[in-house]
Scaffold this active site. Sequence first.
Site: not given
Ligand code: GLN
Length: 438
Positions: A35, A134, A110
């Site tokens: 990532k 995410s 994400s």
């Molecule tokens: N969807 C969640 C957020 O927007 C989780 C994102 C993540 O785990 N980085 O914060």
Amino acid sequence: MAVDHNAFITEETIEGDAEGGDADGPLAGTAVAVKDNISTEGIRTTCGSEMLADYVPPYSATVVDRLLDAGATIVGKTNMDEFGMGTTTETSAFGPTKNPVDPERVPGGSSGGSAAAVAAGEADVALGSDTGGSVRCPAAFCGVVGIKPTYGLVSRYGLIAYANSLEQIGPIAGTVEEAAAALDAIAGPDPRDGTTRDPSEVEGADPDASYAAAADGDVDGLTIGIPTELFEGADERVVETVEAAIADLEDQGAETAEISLPSVEHAVQAYYVIAMAEASSNLARFDGVRYGNRAESDGNWNESFAETREEGFGAEVKRRILLGTYALSAGYHDEYYEKAQDARAWVRRDFEEAFADVDVIASPTMPVLPFELGESLDDPLRMYLADANTTPANLANLPAISVPAGEADGLPVGLQLVGPKFDEETVIRAASAVEDAS
Ligand code: GLN
């Protein structure tokens, strides 16, 4: 012609270590995608943001060094929601990633690029980061496996922070065993991250634990907690698919017990207050002086700072910095941040009590099927609510996995298993039994 899913921001190969590393290491021959918020020495690391479009880190994250030491080949840096803020990979400054199962749909987020790279066969394994889901969300939406480790199992050194108290780096792969083998390579204490712990020193832990070996599919005698709160309100097709997978586990000798986690009704709200508060502070360093592309400005420092951030950050990131700053500001701190911390403690306690009676807790990973591209962008609240089932494990610092439970209307459905602290073996074991059944 193959569809370009836009899974990668940068495609670049780093060969598994010739010097010092192990060409016969456990991950030799494994192609790993990383990532793009995980630092890679000499290879740009953008966080999916215009702000860091040209940022080339001078060092690698501990997890990257460990993958290379284990003989893995890194094949590129994957697309992501900007700074990890999103559930669809559509907030990336580098365009959305498409879901390889259905290119009209989002891959989740994400870490959507990481899950898409694995689902499309462009990598064997990928690393994501999981602040509020995410790793698990894109794994569920793309029909692959994702593990969020216990907080402190995996080093965050070199991970560009979104919300430090919540996030862990975790592997995504096609099978539970492959994801677990990657976890074996990256887990363990790191002198560069003071929040890491040696799991073998945790009470009751097995010092020779191998996560890959735990993927043995043996759930005979295991007690699985079914929290009613995490099934209520979920899409019926998702619930049916997950319930069928749980029934398969019962056929394999597992027992189920209905449990209640009343605090989880407040988990998303608490998560977003804490995550945004931490984000507003973490992202202060992107000012064009310390970090980030500096805007052309002939103004003073304040103007230059404002213009840099106006140009460099996307709408979702700005929204979160504003809300996070607000939640921490004098006069509102008690009303929002403190309350969210209380809710976090309550979530932790609820899980602790539940684990007195059950070994793991099962639920849908995502309460919905993958969104169509563009569908959720105008409705941030709807996007936030989709994290209802994943955020509790981050608030409570617990290990969790998403494993494919089956399909509904041709779309993947993920089953989530949450376990007690540092008991990744049990979630891995139970998840491998879900695979055996499907
Ligand atoms: N969807 C969640 C957020 O927007 C989780 C994102 C993540 O785990 N980085 O914060």
